[in-house]
Write a protein that holds these residues in place. Sequence first.
Motif, PDB file in Angstrom:
ATOM      1  N   ARG A   1     -39.873 -75.356   5.685  1.00 44.25           N
ATOM      2  CA  ARG A   1     -40.593 -75.918   4.383  1.00 44.25           C
ATOM      3  C   ARG A   1     -41.623 -74.874   3.870  1.00 44.25           C
ATOM      4  N   THR A   2     -42.393 -74.957   4.718  1.00 44.84           N
ATOM      5  CA  THR A   2     -43.763 -74.054   4.463  1.00 44.84           C
ATOM      6  C   THR A   2     -43.680 -72.747   4.050  1.00 44.84           C
ATOM      7  N   LYS A   3     -42.654 -71.787   4.771  1.00 44.56           N
ATOM      8  CA  LYS A   3     -42.404 -70.598   4.379  1.00 44.56           C
ATOM      9  C   LYS A   3     -41.304 -70.553   3.005  1.00 44.56           C
ATOM     10  N   SER A   4     -40.573 -71.423   2.969  1.00 45.01           N
ATOM     11  CA  SER A   4     -40.039 -71.548   1.623  1.00 45.01           C
ATOM     12  C   SER A   4     -40.757 -71.763   0.487  1.00 45.01           C
ATOM     13  N   TYR A   5     -41.884 -72.573   0.425  1.00 43.86           N
ATOM     14  CA  TYR A   5     -42.579 -72.723  -0.593  1.00 43.86           C
ATOM     15  C   TYR A   5     -43.732 -71.675  -0.829  1.00 43.86           C
ATOM     16  N   GLU A   6     -44.240 -71.075   0.343  1.00 43.35           N
ATOM     17  CA  GLU A   6     -44.886 -69.727   0.203  1.00 43.35           C
ATOM     18  C   GLU A   6     -44.257 -68.666  -0.363  1.00 43.35           C
ATOM     19  N   LEU A   7     -42.923 -68.340  -0.190  1.00 41.42           N
ATOM     20  CA  LEU A   7     -42.030 -67.396  -0.674  1.00 41.42           C
ATOM     21  C   LEU A   7     -41.954 -67.568  -2.293  1.00 41.42           C
ATOM     22  N   ALA A   8     -41.723 -68.810  -2.556  1.00 42.11           N
ATOM     23  CA  ALA A   8     -41.217 -69.163  -3.934  1.00 42.11           C
ATOM     24  C   ALA A   8     -42.755 -68.961  -4.914  1.00 42.11           C
ATOM     25  N   GLN A   9     -43.763 -69.482  -4.319  1.00 43.47           N
ATOM     26  CA  GLN A   9     -45.088 -69.265  -4.965  1.00 43.47           C
ATOM     27  C   GLN A   9     -45.213 -68.032  -5.118  1.00 43.47           C
ATOM     28  N   SER A  10     -45.030 -66.972  -4.198  1.00 38.80           N
ATOM     29  CA  SER A  10     -45.341 -65.499  -4.426  1.00 38.80           C
ATOM     30  C   SER A  10     -44.314 -64.650  -5.297  1.00 38.80           C
ATOM     31  N   ASP A  11     -43.135 -65.402  -5.615  1.00 44.89           N
ATOM     32  CA  ASP A  11     -42.096 -64.769  -6.218  1.00 44.89           C
ATOM     33  C   ASP A  11     -41.337 -63.948  -5.147  1.00 44.89           C
ATOM     34  N   GLU A  12     -41.232 -64.110  -3.950  1.00 45.27           N
ATOM     35  CA  GLU A  12     -40.463 -63.269  -3.049  1.00 45.27           C
ATOM     36  C   GLU A  12     -39.401 -63.946  -2.335  1.00 45.27           C
ATOM     37  N   PHE A  13     -38.900 -65.102  -3.042  1.00 43.27           N
ATOM     38  CA  PHE A  13     -37.948 -65.795  -2.293  1.00 43.27           C
ATOM     39  C   PHE A  13     -36.767 -65.059  -2.670  1.00 43.27           C
ATOM     40  N   PRO A  14     -35.723 -65.080  -1.579  1.00 43.46           N
ATOM     41  CA  PRO A  14     -34.612 -64.235  -1.548  1.00 43.46           C
ATOM     42  C   PRO A  14     -33.753 -64.166  -2.743  1.00 43.46           C
ATOM     43  N   VAL A  15     -33.554 -65.412  -3.507  1.00 48.99           N
ATOM     44  CA  VAL A  15     -32.878 -65.613  -4.795  1.00 48.99           C
ATOM     45  C   VAL A  15     -33.651 -66.193  -5.764  1.00 48.99           C
ATOM     46  N   ARG A  16     -33.164 -66.228  -7.036  1.00 52.60           N
ATOM     47  CA  ARG A  16     -34.027 -66.762  -8.128  1.00 52.60           C
ATOM     48  C   ARG A  16     -34.311 -67.973  -7.803  1.00 52.60           C
ATOM     49  N   VAL A  17     -35.529 -68.460  -8.153  1.00 51.73           N
ATOM     50  CA  VAL A  17     -36.175 -69.811  -8.170  1.00 51.73           C
ATOM     51  C   VAL A  17     -36.639 -70.284  -9.444  1.00 51.73           C
ATOM     52  N   ILE A  18     -36.456 -71.454  -9.820  1.00 50.47           N
ATOM     53  CA  ILE A  18     -36.900 -72.150 -11.288  1.00 50.47           C
ATOM     54  C   ILE A  18     -38.071 -73.201 -10.909  1.00 50.47           C
ATOM     55  N   ARG A  19     -38.896 -72.756 -11.645  1.00 53.28           N
ATOM     56  CA  ARG A  19     -40.223 -73.982 -11.616  1.00 53.28           C
ATOM     57  C   ARG A  19     -39.787 -75.113 -12.605  1.00 53.28           C
ATOM     58  N   ILE A  20     -39.775 -76.196 -12.332  1.00 52.10           N
ATOM     59  CA  ILE A  20     -39.599 -77.218 -13.374  1.00 52.10           C
ATOM     60  C   ILE A  20     -40.848 -78.088 -13.106  1.00 52.10           C
ATOM     61  N   GLY A  21     -41.911 -78.164 -13.768  1.00 50.89           N
ATOM     62  CA  GLY A  21     -43.137 -78.813 -13.546  1.00 50.89           C
ATOM     63  C   GLY A  21     -43.617 -78.505 -12.187  1.00 50.89           C
ATOM     64  N   LYS A  22     -43.632 -79.313 -11.198  1.00 54.81           N
ATOM     65  CA  LYS A  22     -44.209 -78.938  -9.861  1.00 54.81           C
ATOM     66  C   LYS A  22     -43.084 -78.631  -9.023  1.00 54.81           C
ATOM     67  N   ALA A  23     -41.881 -78.879  -9.396  1.00 55.03           N
ATOM     68  CA  ALA A  23     -40.773 -78.669  -8.623  1.00 55.03           C
ATOM     69  C   ALA A  23     -40.389 -77.207  -8.542  1.00 55.03           C
ATOM     70  N   TYR A  24     -39.586 -76.755  -7.627  1.00 51.15           N
ATOM     71  CA  TYR A  24     -38.909 -75.638  -7.143  1.00 51.15           C
ATOM     72  C   TYR A  24     -37.467 -75.945  -7.094  1.00 51.15           C
ATOM     73  N   ARG A  25     -36.613 -75.227  -7.998  1.00 50.28           N
ATOM     74  CA  ARG A  25     -35.335 -75.451  -7.915  1.00 50.28           C
ATOM     75  C   ARG A  25     -34.394 -74.119  -7.749  1.00 50.28           C
ATOM     76  N   VAL A  26     -33.405 -74.070  -6.836  1.00 49.90           N
ATOM     77  CA  VAL A  26     -32.890 -72.711  -6.725  1.00 49.90           C
ATOM     78  C   VAL A  26     -31.215 -72.935  -7.185  1.00 49.90           C
ATOM     79  N   VAL A  27     -30.751 -71.894  -7.868  1.00 52.89           N
ATOM     80  CA  VAL A  27     -29.609 -72.164  -8.655  1.00 52.89           C
ATOM     81  C   VAL A  27     -28.467 -71.691  -7.356  1.00 52.89           C
ATOM     82  N   VAL A  28     -27.628 -72.577  -7.030  1.00 51.04           N
ATOM     83  CA  VAL A  28     -26.594 -72.858  -5.963  1.00 51.04           C
ATOM     84  C   VAL A  28     -25.887 -71.361  -6.176  1.00 51.04           C
ATOM     85  N   ALA A  29     -25.417 -71.069  -7.418  1.00 50.71           N
ATOM     86  CA  ALA A  29     -24.579 -69.848  -7.728  1.00 50.71           C
ATOM     87  C   ALA A  29     -25.196 -68.756  -7.166  1.00 50.71           C
ATOM     88  N   ASP A  30     -26.497 -68.568  -7.291  1.00 53.70           N
ATOM     89  CA  ASP A  30     -27.094 -67.425  -6.696  1.00 53.70           C
ATOM     90  C   ASP A  30     -27.106 -67.429  -5.197  1.00 53.70           C
TER      91      ASP A  30
END
Length: 81
Positions: free
Chosen positions: A33-62
């Motif tokens: 959990r922690t590493k996933s959020y760290e990577l999302a916040q620093s735009d380093e998550f391996p696939v596209r992340v969409i920020r909706i309000g405070k939530a982070y969502r990942v496109v399953v097709a990606d």
Amino acid sequence: MARAVEPPQLDEIRTWGATTDIVSAGTVFGLGRTKSYELAQSDEFPVRVIRIGKAYRVVVADLIAFLEGADLLTAAPAEVA
């Protein structure tokens, strides 16, 4: 001691719907959990992340494309004839 979580299989990921939460997406890459959020916040998550309000969502097709070997960052756009 933390117990290891088995990453989901591609067939299971295909049943997730259009998007999934950042924690579930992180398990695909063996991330917690922690590493996933760290990577999302620093735009380093391996696939596209969409920020909706405070939530982070990942496109399953990606996720699926990544796992099937498609390079999302360097794929050439389709040519229109």
